[in-house]
Write a protein that holds these residues in place. Sequence first.
Motif, short mmCIF file in Angstrom:
data_model
loop_
_atom_site.label_atom_id
_atom_site.label_comp_id
_atom_site.label_asym_id
_atom_site.label_seq_id
_atom_site.Cartn_x
_atom_site.Cartn_y
_atom_site.Cartn_z
N SER A 81 0.85 -1.19 0.00
CA SER A 81 0.00 0.00 0.00
C SER A 81 0.88 1.24 0.00
O SER A 81 2.08 1.17 0.30
CB SER A 81 -0.90 0.02 1.25
OG SER A 81 -0.10 0.21 2.41
N ILE A 82 0.29 2.38 -0.30
CA ILE A 82 1.07 3.62 -0.33
C ILE A 82 1.63 3.93 1.05
O ILE A 82 2.75 4.42 1.18
CB ILE A 82 0.22 4.79 -0.87
CG1 ILE A 82 1.11 6.04 -1.02
CG2 ILE A 82 -0.98 5.06 0.02
CD1 ILE A 82 0.41 7.19 -1.71
N ARG A 83 0.88 3.63 2.10
CA ARG A 83 1.35 3.93 3.45
C ARG A 83 2.53 3.03 3.83
O ARG A 83 3.50 3.49 4.43
CB ARG A 83 0.22 3.78 4.46
CG ARG A 83 -0.86 4.83 4.31
CD ARG A 83 -1.85 4.81 5.46
NE ARG A 83 -2.84 5.86 5.29
CZ ARG A 83 -2.67 7.13 5.63
NH1 ARG A 83 -1.51 7.52 6.16
NH2 ARG A 83 -3.62 8.02 5.44
N LYS A 84 2.44 1.75 3.47
CA LYS A 84 3.53 0.84 3.79
C LYS A 84 4.78 1.20 2.98
O LYS A 84 5.91 1.15 3.49
CB LYS A 84 3.12 -0.60 3.51
CG LYS A 84 4.12 -1.63 4.03
CD LYS A 84 3.55 -3.03 3.96
CE LYS A 84 4.54 -4.03 4.57
NZ LYS A 84 3.98 -5.41 4.52
N THR A 85 4.59 1.56 1.73
CA THR A 85 5.72 1.97 0.90
C THR A 85 6.36 3.25 1.43
O THR A 85 7.58 3.36 1.50
CB THR A 85 5.27 2.19 -0.55
OG1 THR A 85 4.79 0.95 -1.08
CG2 THR A 85 6.41 2.69 -1.43
N ALA A 86 5.53 4.20 1.84
CA ALA A 86 6.05 5.45 2.39
C ALA A 86 6.86 5.18 3.65
O ALA A 86 7.93 5.77 3.85
CB ALA A 86 4.90 6.40 2.69
N ALA A 87 6.36 4.29 4.51
CA ALA A 87 7.10 3.97 5.73
C ALA A 87 8.43 3.31 5.41
O ALA A 87 9.46 3.63 6.02
CB ALA A 87 6.25 3.06 6.61
N ALA A 88 8.43 2.39 4.44
CA ALA A 88 9.67 1.70 4.06
C ALA A 88 10.67 2.67 3.44
O ALA A 88 11.88 2.55 3.64
CB ALA A 88 9.36 0.56 3.09
N ALA A 89 10.17 3.63 2.68
CA ALA A 89 11.04 4.60 2.01
C ALA A 89 11.42 5.76 2.92
O ALA A 89 12.27 6.58 2.55
CB ALA A 89 10.36 5.14 0.76
N GLU A 90 10.77 5.83 4.08
CA GLU A 90 11.01 6.90 5.06
C GLU A 90 10.64 8.27 4.49
O GLU A 90 11.37 9.25 4.64
CB GLU A 90 12.45 6.87 5.57
CG GLU A 90 12.80 5.57 6.28
CD GLU A 90 14.22 5.56 6.84
OE1 GLU A 90 15.01 6.45 6.48
OE2 GLU A 90 14.51 4.67 7.66
N VAL A 91 9.50 8.31 3.81
CA VAL A 91 8.92 9.56 3.33
C VAL A 91 7.44 9.53 3.68
O VAL A 91 6.93 8.55 4.21
CB VAL A 91 9.10 9.73 1.80
CG1 VAL A 91 10.56 9.82 1.43
CG2 VAL A 91 8.42 8.60 1.03
N THR A 92 6.72 10.59 3.36
CA THR A 92 5.29 10.63 3.62
C THR A 92 4.52 10.14 2.39
O THR A 92 5.03 10.21 1.27
CB THR A 92 4.84 12.06 3.93
OG1 THR A 92 5.07 12.88 2.77
CG2 THR A 92 5.60 12.62 5.13
N PRO A 93 3.29 9.65 2.59
CA PRO A 93 2.47 9.25 1.43
C PRO A 93 2.30 10.39 0.43
O PRO A 93 2.26 10.15 -0.78
CB PRO A 93 1.14 8.85 2.07
CG PRO A 93 1.51 8.38 3.44
CD PRO A 93 2.62 9.31 3.87
N SER A 94 2.18 11.63 0.92
CA SER A 94 2.01 12.76 0.01
C SER A 94 3.24 12.95 -0.88
O SER A 94 3.12 13.40 -2.02
CB SER A 94 1.72 14.04 0.79
OG SER A 94 2.81 14.38 1.64
N THR A 95 4.42 12.59 -0.37
CA THR A 95 5.64 12.69 -1.19
C THR A 95 5.57 11.71 -2.36
O THR A 95 5.93 12.04 -3.49
CB THR A 95 6.88 12.41 -0.34
OG1 THR A 95 6.97 13.37 0.70
CG2 THR A 95 8.15 12.48 -1.19
#
Length: 321
Positions: free
Chosen positions: A71-85
Motif C-alpha cells: 500500500s502507499i502507506r507501507k511503501t512510504a514507511a519503508a522509504a522513510e517519506v510521507t504518502p504525500s511525497t
Amino acid sequence: MGYNGPASSITLEETRVPEQDFRDQAAPMEAPAGLDAVNQQLAEIYPDLSPQLKVAAGYVLEHSVEIALQSIRKTAAAAEVTPSTLMRLAKRLGFESYEQFREVFQAAVQAGPVELSGRASQLRTLASQTDDQVFLDVGDAAFDNIGRLFTADNQARVRQAAQRILAAEKVAVVGFRDTFACAYHFAYVGRIAMPNIQLVRGLEGGLLTELAAFGERDVVVLFGFEPYCAETMRALEIARAAGVSPIVITDTMRSPLVPGAEITFTVANATPHFFPSILSAITLIEAILAECVAFGPDDLVGNVARFESLMREMGAYVEYE
C-alpha cells in the motif's frame, strides 16, 4: 491573491516557500507507459528533484516489486517519506493518481516469472528449520536477484542489445575492480563466437590508447556497481566523446553510468556477503551472448566450432573416457 488580515499578523516564515517546493512543482510530463519508461524518466529527472523526492525516487528505482505489492502507506514507511511525497512523485511523472502509477509496477510484476520466487519462498521455510542461516540467506538472495532479471522488459532489452552488438564493427568491454570478472567473462565467452569483441584492461595508463581505436560504428559494454570506479567513468566519457554507443550494466538507474547510455540494464546485486553479488550480471551476459548466437549469422556458429576444434588440437582440454 486576496488580502485577509493585517500585515502584522503574517510572519516572514509563513510567506516563505521552501526551496524544495519550487522543484516539486515542476511541470508534469506525460505519464510513461511501462516500468522501463518510468525508471528511465526517474533517472533523467533525479538530479533536479527536491531532497524528499530524491529519497522517494531512490526507493522506487530499487524496489519495483514492493511498489507493486505494498500500500502507499507501507511503501512510504519503508522509504522513510510521507504518502504525500509519493503522490507528488507520481504526479511529477504525469500520473493522475498514485494508484495509476502503481498499476505500471503491478503489470511488470505479473509479467515476470513465478518459479524462482517460489523457490525463494521454499528457502525461507527451510531457513526457519535450520541454524545454517547464512548459507540459506545467500541462496535466498541469489534466487531473488535472478528472479528480478527475467522480466518482459528485460527480454526485449536483451534482444535490442544483441542486435546492437551484432551490428557493430568492434565491441569494447569495460569493467574494473568488482566488475572485472563480469567484463572478462563477457569478452572471453563472446570472442569465441565474435572475434571483434575486445576486453579493455586500462593497464599502466593505457585506457585512452585502448579506446582510441573505437568510433561511431562500435559499441562499448560497461559494467559498474556502487562504489563506481573512476576508471569506468573515464572510459565512458572517452567512448561517448568518440561517438561509441554505450550499453551499460549497473545496479540502479541512479548510477552515474546511466546518463547517455543507449541501452541500460539494472541488475540486482543484494547478498548477505560483504561484496556485491555478480550472479545476475553473469546471467545477463549469458542471455545476451545466447541471443547473439541464436539470431546472428551462421558464421558465429562456425566460429564456435573452430574454436573448440583448435583448443582440442592444441591439447587445451584433458581427454578422458
